[in-house]
Scaffold this motif. Sequence first.
Motif, PDB file in Angstrom:
ATOM      1  N   SER A  52      -2.467  -0.503  -1.724  1.00  0.00           N
ATOM      2  CA  SER A  52      -2.721   0.864  -2.197  1.00  0.00           C
ATOM      3  C   SER A  52      -3.304   1.712  -1.080  1.00  0.00           C
ATOM      4  O   SER A  52      -4.246   1.288  -0.404  1.00  0.00           O
ATOM      5  CB  SER A  52      -3.700   0.832  -3.376  1.00  0.00           C
TER       6      SER A  52
ATOM      7  N   THR B 169       7.549  -2.262  -6.497  1.00  0.00           N
ATOM      8  CA  THR B 169       7.712  -1.732  -7.848  1.00  0.00           C
ATOM      9  C   THR B 169       7.361  -2.808  -8.867  1.00  0.00           C
ATOM     10  O   THR B 169       7.154  -3.974  -8.524  1.00  0.00           O
ATOM     11  CB  THR B 169       9.146  -1.235  -8.085  1.00  0.00           C
TER      12      THR B 169
ATOM     13  N   CYS C 263      -2.330  -3.486  -8.610  1.00  0.00           N
ATOM     14  CA  CYS C 263      -1.313  -3.937  -9.566  1.00  0.00           C
ATOM     15  C   CYS C 263      -1.664  -3.520 -10.987  1.00  0.00           C
ATOM     16  O   CYS C 263      -0.774  -3.249 -11.804  1.00  0.00           O
ATOM     17  CB  CYS C 263      -1.116  -5.449  -9.484  1.00  0.00           C
TER      18      CYS C 263
ATOM     19  N   THR D 117      -1.008   0.390 -11.220  1.00  0.00           N
ATOM     20  CA  THR D 117       0.422   0.689 -11.240  1.00  0.00           C
ATOM     21  C   THR D 117       1.059   0.239 -12.544  1.00  0.00           C
ATOM     22  O   THR D 117       1.929   0.926 -13.100  1.00  0.00           O
ATOM     23  CB  THR D 117       1.122   0.022 -10.045  1.00  0.00           C
TER      24      THR D 117
ATOM     25  N   GLN E  94       0.376   2.736 -15.136  1.00  0.00           N
ATOM     26  CA  GLN E  94       1.205   3.922 -14.962  1.00  0.00           C
ATOM     27  C   GLN E  94       2.563   3.728 -15.641  1.00  0.00           C
ATOM     28  O   GLN E  94       3.115   4.650 -16.239  1.00  0.00           O
ATOM     29  CB  GLN E  94       1.402   4.228 -13.470  1.00  0.00           C
TER      30      GLN E  94
ATOM     31  N   TYR F 281       4.276  -7.176  -9.916  1.00  0.00           N
ATOM     32  CA  TYR F 281       5.222  -6.686  -8.917  1.00  0.00           C
ATOM     33  C   TYR F 281       6.522  -7.487  -8.967  1.00  0.00           C
ATOM     34  O   TYR F 281       6.526  -8.697  -9.214  1.00  0.00           O
ATOM     35  CB  TYR F 281       4.627  -6.803  -7.513  1.00  0.00           C
TER      36      TYR F 281
ATOM     37  N   ALA G  24       7.033   2.380 -11.962  1.00  0.00           N
ATOM     38  CA  ALA G  24       6.072   2.961 -11.020  1.00  0.00           C
ATOM     39  C   ALA G  24       6.011   2.064  -9.791  1.00  0.00           C
ATOM     40  O   ALA G  24       6.386   0.888  -9.840  1.00  0.00           O
ATOM     41  CB  ALA G  24       4.693   3.084 -11.663  1.00  0.00           C
ATOM     42  N   SER G  25       5.548   2.632  -8.686  1.00  0.00           N
ATOM     43  CA  SER G  25       5.501   1.878  -7.439  1.00  0.00           C
ATOM     44  C   SER G  25       4.201   2.174  -6.696  1.00  0.00           C
ATOM     45  O   SER G  25       3.468   3.112  -7.034  1.00  0.00           O
ATOM     46  CB  SER G  25       6.692   2.236  -6.553  1.00  0.00           C
ATOM     47  N   THR G  26       3.937   1.364  -5.682  1.00  0.00           N
ATOM     48  CA  THR G  26       2.767   1.572  -4.843  1.00  0.00           C
ATOM     49  C   THR G  26       3.142   1.329  -3.390  1.00  0.00           C
ATOM     50  O   THR G  26       3.961   0.457  -3.090  1.00  0.00           O
ATOM     51  CB  THR G  26       1.605   0.651  -5.260  1.00  0.00           C
TER      52      THR G  26
END
Length: 259
Positions: free
Chosen positions: A95, A118, A153, A156, A159, A195, A217-219
């Motif tokens: 992140s 993702t 994690c 995300t 989200q 993930y 959602a992704s990071t």
Amino acid sequence: MRRILSASVAVAALTLTACGGSSSGGSPADNPSGPLSGTITVFAAASLTESFTALGRQFESGHPGTTVRFNFGPSSGLATQIVNGAPADVFASASPKNMTQVSDAQAAGRSVVFATNTMEIAVPQGNPAKIDSVDDLARKGVKVVLCAATVPCGATARQVLANAKITVKAVSDEVDVKSTLQKVGLGEADAGVVYVTDVRSAGDEIEGVLIPDAVNASTDYPIATLTGSRNSALAQAFVDYVTSPAGRAELSEAGFTTR
């Protein structure tokens, strides 16, 4: 529904690929100060365990006399350790927020985003709860496990749930993505939101349920050398390797999207 098998190790040809630029070392001709040597400690997000372990071996093979040690864990916890003075040379976070925490404390140099991850739904082998979509996570009686909201994690995953406009009360909030996946693999939860790379690395005990792009959602993953490093040349060379074509190939094989 699909089952994702463990990612294969990157092709052997990549293992001897040197880092780009003069900081990569490799020989006295490449590096006027001589070949790289010594040991560095890399603090890295738990979701990087498999790919960074492979990258570390490749790097050591390309630079005899070097050792790369890893401390894998939740990015938030690693960032706190670094800010509090834990000895380390490189930080790879899941992140940007946690990297900023370290940078604001003047404990890291300039960071670069090297990958994106993702989310995917992980279910036990055989998918006993018949989870076929994100909406199924909100079904009565379905036990869902998530990473804690304070770690990437978990943030995300939440989200994803917000994007899907569903409310899910987790049966437990785990310290990192590996702990979350373990709960699913042991059958202590019907599903977890983790993930895509961790579903891929889990092997046959875990199956993955894809999350539609519209609600996924992704990071981003930034990496930087640390100002307290006692081997800054080696630390920078490892960062260069992670962002090199060989590094990107290994990360892509693991399921990351690379830059």
